[in-house]
Design a protein around this motif. Structure first.
Motif, short mmCIF file in Angstrom:
data_model
loop_
_atom_site.label_atom_id
_atom_site.label_comp_id
_atom_site.label_asym_id
_atom_site.label_seq_id
_atom_site.Cartn_x
_atom_site.Cartn_y
_atom_site.Cartn_z
N GLY A 10 35.92 48.05 32.88
CA GLY A 10 34.63 48.68 33.23
C GLY A 10 33.92 47.93 34.34
N GLU A 11 33.90 46.60 34.23
CA GLU A 11 33.25 45.79 35.28
C GLU A 11 33.97 45.95 36.61
N GLN A 12 35.31 46.00 36.49
CA GLN A 12 36.10 46.18 37.73
C GLN A 12 35.78 47.53 38.37
N GLU A 13 35.70 48.58 37.54
CA GLU A 13 35.39 49.90 38.05
C GLU A 13 33.98 49.95 38.63
N ALA A 14 33.02 49.28 37.97
CA ALA A 14 31.64 49.24 38.47
C ALA A 14 31.57 48.54 39.82
N ALA A 15 32.31 47.44 39.94
CA ALA A 15 32.33 46.70 41.22
C ALA A 15 32.91 47.56 42.33
N ASN A 27 30.98 48.71 45.65
CA ASN A 27 31.54 48.41 46.98
C ASN A 27 31.66 49.68 47.81
N ASP A 28 32.12 50.76 47.11
CA ASP A 28 32.24 52.03 47.85
C ASP A 28 30.87 52.50 48.35
N ALA A 29 29.88 52.39 47.45
CA ALA A 29 28.52 52.82 47.83
C ALA A 29 27.96 51.95 48.96
#
Length: 289
Positions: free
Chosen positions: A235-240, A244-246
């Protein structure tokens, strides 16, 4: 009274005596045995009036119905060397009167032979069985009664006694008075030892079950914690990645968004803060950025 009258009376008396010594009655439930000089000549089984030769033949009765012979209590040693007093009874009947008269002759003699045969069989059978099995009515006792009945019956047939052994039953198996307390105490001690063994086995099994359950619980908790850490990391990896994309799409908007988030954290309630004119916060509020 004249001579003819005397002769007539005498003749009548003779006739009555002859008839009384010629006729006899066979009752229900008995055999009538006609004896001549002590030897059985005829046996009547059917009820009714029968005849015999007067003064030469005699009649004796034998019971036709089943009889019960109760043996006297006798001391016997069991397989585990416990002395017990055994009390039993035998149900029997005269089946073949001719053979009965030739071999036993009287009911008393028959009871003596039956008593001896039952005692010898019971003593031998009980010497092969431990006391605890003898006193159990639903286990060995039933088999013992059947075995004893069969063996005594076979002995009777071999001897041609002319009787039928219907049933032999052990009524009581009592300990001698002087041995009761010691035997009872030993039985109580044995049962307590057996109970302690069962309790020990139960405790051991309980410990095994508890230990196995604890091990399984630890394994489940460890697996759950591992899965939770993995899910959190993912989850943290996906949030990061999303951040980053944003951030990569509009750096200025992302910077503004982060600044506004810091306002929410910093300014809560009625907090009063002093900001320098060149502070990024001040510049945003003044619309310079």
């Amino acid at each position: 009274m004249n001579k003819k009258g005397i002769i007539g009376i005498a003749s009548l008396i003779v006739v009555v005596l002859l008839l009384s010594n010629s006729l006899f009655i066979v009752n229900e439930g008995e055999y009538k045995v006609v004896l001549q000089f002590g030897e059985a000549k005829k046996i009547h089984q059917d009820p009714g009036i029968k005849m015999k030769i007067p003064f030469i033949e005699t009649v004796t009765s034998l019971p036709k119905y089943q009889q019960v012979y109760e043996s006297n209590p006798t001391p016997i040693l069991t397989k585990d060397k416990k002395p017990i007093n055994v009390d039993n009874y035998t149900v029997w009947r005269i089946k073949e009167p001719q053979k009965f008269l030739q071999s036993l002759r009287t009911v008393t003699a028959a009871q003596g032979r039956i008593g001896d045969a039952v005692y010898n069989t019971v003593r031998r059978k009980l010497s092969e069985v431990e006391y605890g099995n003898i006193i159990s009515e639903n286990t060995a006792r039933g088999n013992l009664n059947d075995d004893i009945t069969r063996e005594v019956s076979e002995m009777s047939e071999r001897q041609n006694y002319g009787i039928e052994i219907v049933d032999v039953r052990i009524k009581r198996t009592d300990l001698p008075e002087e041995n009761k307390d010691s035997v009872y105490n030993r039985m109580i001690s044995d049962r307590q030892s057996i109970a302690a063994g069962y309790l020990s086995e139960g405790d051991e099994e309980s410990r095994k079950i508890t230990s196995n359950a604890d091990r399984q619980a630890r394994e489940l908790i460890a697996k759950a914690e591992s899965d939770a850490k993995k899910i959190i990391a993912e989850g943290e990896q996906e949030a990061a990645r999303i951040y980053n994309d944003a951030y990569g799409k509009d750096a200025n908007f992302y910077k503004l968004y982060r600044t506004l988030e810091s306002y929410v954290t910093t300014i809560q309630g009625e907090t009063v803060i002093m900001l320098p004119i060149d502070s990024p916060y001040t510049q945003v509020l003044l619309g310079n950025k």
